[in-house]
Structure formats: structure tokens, C-alpha cells
Motif scaffolding. Structure first.
Motif, PDB file in Angstrom:
ATOM      1  N   VAL A 297      39.381 -29.358  57.224  1.00  0.00           N
ATOM      2  CA  VAL A 297      39.790 -30.759  57.194  1.00  0.00           C
ATOM      3  C   VAL A 297      41.203 -30.836  56.637  1.00  0.00           C
ATOM      4  O   VAL A 297      41.621 -29.973  55.854  1.00  0.00           O
ATOM      5  CB  VAL A 297      38.801 -31.586  56.322  1.00  0.00           C
ATOM      6  N   GLN A 298      41.939 -31.839  57.045  1.00  0.00           N
ATOM      7  CA  GLN A 298      43.292 -32.028  56.515  1.00  0.00           C
ATOM      8  C   GLN A 298      43.238 -32.677  55.139  1.00  0.00           C
ATOM      9  O   GLN A 298      42.282 -33.400  54.816  1.00  0.00           O
ATOM     10  CB  GLN A 298      44.105 -32.899  57.461  1.00  0.00           C
ATOM     11  N   ALA A 299      44.267 -32.426  54.368  1.00  0.00           N
ATOM     12  CA  ALA A 299      44.365 -33.053  53.054  1.00  0.00           C
ATOM     13  C   ALA A 299      44.252 -34.560  53.196  1.00  0.00           C
ATOM     14  O   ALA A 299      44.829 -35.161  54.110  1.00  0.00           O
ATOM     15  CB  ALA A 299      45.683 -32.672  52.391  1.00  0.00           C
ATOM     16  N   GLY A 300      43.494 -35.166  52.288  1.00  0.00           N
ATOM     17  CA  GLY A 300      43.255 -36.603  52.351  1.00  0.00           C
ATOM     18  C   GLY A 300      41.992 -36.968  53.111  1.00  0.00           C
ATOM     19  O   GLY A 300      41.544 -38.120  53.046  1.00  0.00           O
ATOM     20  N   GLY A 301      41.439 -36.004  53.814  1.00  0.00           N
ATOM     21  CA  GLY A 301      40.245 -36.262  54.595  1.00  0.00           C
ATOM     22  C   GLY A 301      38.969 -36.184  53.776  1.00  0.00           C
ATOM     23  O   GLY A 301      39.003 -36.013  52.547  1.00  0.00           O
ATOM     24  N   SER A 302      37.838 -36.306  54.463  1.00  0.00           N
ATOM     25  CA  SER A 302      36.534 -36.327  53.813  1.00  0.00           C
ATOM     26  C   SER A 302      35.571 -35.371  54.512  1.00  0.00           C
ATOM     27  O   SER A 302      35.709 -35.097  55.709  1.00  0.00           O
ATOM     28  CB  SER A 302      35.934 -37.742  53.862  1.00  0.00           C
ATOM     29  N   LEU A 303      34.623 -34.904  53.749  1.00  0.00           N
ATOM     30  CA  LEU A 303      33.507 -34.129  54.275  1.00  0.00           C
ATOM     31  C   LEU A 303      32.252 -34.519  53.518  1.00  0.00           C
ATOM     32  O   LEU A 303      32.333 -34.889  52.331  1.00  0.00           O
ATOM     33  CB  LEU A 303      33.724 -32.621  54.102  1.00  0.00           C
ATOM     34  N   ARG A 304      31.110 -34.421  54.172  1.00  0.00           N
ATOM     35  CA  ARG A 304      29.844 -34.605  53.487  1.00  0.00           C
ATOM     36  C   ARG A 304      29.024 -33.327  53.643  1.00  0.00           C
ATOM     37  O   ARG A 304      28.662 -32.964  54.755  1.00  0.00           O
ATOM     38  CB  ARG A 304      29.063 -35.794  54.033  1.00  0.00           C
ATOM     39  N   LEU A 305      28.775 -32.696  52.532  1.00  0.00           N
ATOM     40  CA  LEU A 305      27.943 -31.503  52.528  1.00  0.00           C
ATOM     41  C   LEU A 305      26.488 -31.905  52.342  1.00  0.00           C
ATOM     42  O   LEU A 305      26.189 -32.885  51.652  1.00  0.00           O
ATOM     43  CB  LEU A 305      28.359 -30.561  51.400  1.00  0.00           C
ATOM     44  N   ALA A 306      25.603 -31.133  52.949  1.00  0.00           N
ATOM     45  CA  ALA A 306      24.172 -31.354  52.800  1.00  0.00           C
ATOM     46  C   ALA A 306      23.507 -30.085  52.287  1.00  0.00           C
ATOM     47  O   ALA A 306      23.917 -28.978  52.647  1.00  0.00           O
ATOM     48  CB  ALA A 306      23.551 -31.772  54.117  1.00  0.00           C
ATOM     49  N   CYS A 307      22.507 -30.267  51.471  1.00  0.00           N
ATOM     50  CA  CYS A 307      21.717 -29.157  50.931  1.00  0.00           C
ATOM     51  C   CYS A 307      20.257 -29.457  51.236  1.00  0.00           C
ATOM     52  O   CYS A 307      19.664 -30.355  50.621  1.00  0.00           O
ATOM     53  CB  CYS A 307      21.954 -29.035  49.435  1.00  0.00           C
ATOM     54  N   ALA A 308      19.714 -28.750  52.199  1.00  0.00           N
ATOM     55  CA  ALA A 308      18.319 -28.959  52.594  1.00  0.00           C
ATOM     56  C   ALA A 308      17.432 -28.012  51.809  1.00  0.00           C
ATOM     57  O   ALA A 308      17.654 -26.793  51.805  1.00  0.00           O
ATOM     58  CB  ALA A 308      18.169 -28.727  54.092  1.00  0.00           C
TER      59      ALA A 308
ATOM     60  N   SER B 185      39.199 -37.795  49.758  1.00  0.00           N
ATOM     61  CA  SER B 185      40.555 -37.488  49.285  1.00  0.00           C
ATOM     62  C   SER B 185      40.705 -35.995  48.983  1.00  0.00           C
ATOM     63  O   SER B 185      41.197 -35.602  47.922  1.00  0.00           O
ATOM     64  CB  SER B 185      40.883 -38.314  48.028  1.00  0.00           C
ATOM     65  N   LEU B 186      40.279 -35.193  49.927  1.00  0.00           N
ATOM     66  CA  LEU B 186      40.286 -33.747  49.699  1.00  0.00           C
ATOM     67  C   LEU B 186      41.703 -33.206  49.580  1.00  0.00           C
ATOM     68  O   LEU B 186      42.641 -33.708  50.221  1.00  0.00           O
ATOM     69  CB  LEU B 186      39.528 -33.045  50.823  1.00  0.00           C
ATOM     70  N   LYS B 187      41.819 -32.166  48.758  1.00  0.00           N
ATOM     71  CA  LYS B 187      43.105 -31.535  48.476  1.00  0.00           C
ATOM     72  C   LYS B 187      43.006 -30.054  48.841  1.00  0.00           C
ATOM     73  O   LYS B 187      41.903 -29.486  48.840  1.00  0.00           O
ATOM     74  CB  LYS B 187      43.419 -31.656  46.981  1.00  0.00           C
ATOM     75  N   PRO B 188      44.134 -29.419  49.112  1.00  0.00           N
ATOM     76  CA  PRO B 188      44.089 -27.982  49.413  1.00  0.00           C
ATOM     77  C   PRO B 188      43.393 -27.167  48.322  1.00  0.00           C
ATOM     78  O   PRO B 188      42.713 -26.178  48.627  1.00  0.00           O
ATOM     79  CB  PRO B 188      45.567 -27.615  49.543  1.00  0.00           C
ATOM     80  N   GLU B 189      43.504 -27.582  47.090  1.00  0.00           N
ATOM     81  CA  GLU B 189      42.853 -26.845  45.999  1.00  0.00           C
ATOM     82  C   GLU B 189      41.334 -27.025  45.981  1.00  0.00           C
ATOM     83  O   GLU B 189      40.655 -26.379  45.184  1.00  0.00           O
ATOM     84  CB  GLU B 189      43.440 -27.247  44.639  1.00  0.00           C
ATOM     85  N   ASP B 190      40.801 -27.867  46.844  1.00  0.00           N
ATOM     86  CA  ASP B 190      39.346 -27.978  46.990  1.00  0.00           C
ATOM     87  C   ASP B 190      38.794 -26.888  47.913  1.00  0.00           C
ATOM     88  O   ASP B 190      37.576 -26.773  48.079  1.00  0.00           O
ATOM     89  CB  ASP B 190      38.961 -29.348  47.555  1.00  0.00           C
ATOM     90  N   THR B 191      39.663 -26.108  48.512  1.00  0.00           N
ATOM     91  CA  THR B 191      39.233 -25.021  49.389  1.00  0.00           C
ATOM     92  C   THR B 191      38.421 -24.001  48.612  1.00  0.00           C
ATOM     93  O   THR B 191      38.870 -23.475  47.587  1.00  0.00           O
ATOM     94  CB  THR B 191      40.452 -24.342  50.035  1.00  0.00           C
ATOM     95  N   ALA B 192      37.211 -23.746  49.088  1.00  0.00           N
ATOM     96  CA  ALA B 192      36.297 -22.837  48.390  1.00  0.00           C
ATOM     97  C   ALA B 192      35.015 -22.713  49.202  1.00  0.00           C
ATOM     98  O   ALA B 192      34.814 -23.429  50.186  1.00  0.00           O
ATOM     99  CB  ALA B 192      35.968 -23.378  46.994  1.00  0.00           C
ATOM    100  N   VAL B 193      34.150 -21.807  48.770  1.00  0.00           N
ATOM    101  CA  VAL B 193      32.777 -21.770  49.260  1.00  0.00           C
ATOM    102  C   VAL B 193      31.944 -22.645  48.323  1.00  0.00           C
ATOM    103  O   VAL B 193      31.984 -22.463  47.106  1.00  0.00           O
ATOM    104  CB  VAL B 193      32.220 -20.336  49.299  1.00  0.00           C
TER     105      VAL B 193
END
Length: 121
Positions: free
Chosen positions: A12-23, A85-93
Motif C-alpha cells: 500500500v502507498q503511504a497514507g493508505g489503509s489496510l485491514r488485517l484479519a486474524c481467524a 495513515s500508514l507510513k513506510p516505517e509500518d512495513t513489517a510482518v
């Protein structure tokens, strides 16, 4: 035995959003707190948020408050992490884990395999 599977990661580009799910699967899955953690290459694992089994109590790392929101749907045995509001420093597993209501990874006995989140600048 609780088993966890994460999904929703991606690029995702910086500033974007993601929703993670944990089933979660397992008879007692809803009795556990579910936490989200992340680990970037060369860095220590980092607590992000956790939610109690009843869904009424949440705890966040200070640096993600206001950007990340944890929620759970016990009818679907799923916990979500909405990330804005994702940032490049949010990159991770990103990993979810089931256990006690705490920010301590060691207190979570069941852990998922993780989902990669990559934020481009």
C-alpha cells in the motif's frame, strides 16, 4: 488448541489503509485475548494492540493510537486490525497471537504465521 491465520496484508502507498484479519479456530478461541505484533527486518518484535476475549477492553502501543483500531467478531472468531495513515516505517510482518491480555509476546501461547505489510513512500 487455538490456531490462528492472518490475512489482509499487502502493498500500500503511504497514507493508505489496510485491514488485517486474524481467524481463530478451536473451541475456546473466544476465551482468549488476541494481540497483534509486528517485526521488521533487523528489529525487535513490537506489540501493537490487544483485545480481551469479551471484546470490551483494548490496549494499544502509544505510537499507533489513533491510527490503528483493533476489534473482534466472536461470532466469526475473527479479530481485525484496521490500520490507517500508514507510513513506510509500518512495513513489517504482522502476527496475531492468542493468550493473556498483555503487551508481552511471551504470554501468548498460540501464534499465527504472519502476513506481510509493505508501505511504499
Amino acid at each position: 488448541q487455538v490456531q490462528l491465520v492472518e490475512s489482509g496484508g499487502g502493498l500500500v502507498q503511504a497514507g493508505g489503509s489496510l485491514r488485517l484479519a486474524c481467524a481463530a479456530t478451536g473451541r475456546t478461541a473466544n476465551g482468549y485475548a488476541i494481540g497483534w505484533f509486528r517485526q521488521a527486518p533487523g528489529k525487535d518484535r513490537e506489540f501493537l494492540a490487544t483485545i480481551a476475549g469479551n471484546g470490551r477492553n483494548t490496549l494499544y502501543k502509544d505510537s499507533v493510537k489513533g491510527r490503528f483500531t483493533i476489534s473482534r467478531d466472536n461470532a466469526q472468531n475473527t479479530v481485525y486490525l484496521q490500520m490507517n495513515s500508514l507510513k513506510p516505517e509500518d512495513t513489517a510482518v504482522y502476527h496475531c497471537a492468542a493468550g493473556s491480555y498483555t503487551d508481552n509476546w511471551a504470554s501468548y501461547g498460540a501464534r499465527g504465521q504472519g502476513t506481510q505489510v509493505t508501505v511504499s513512500s
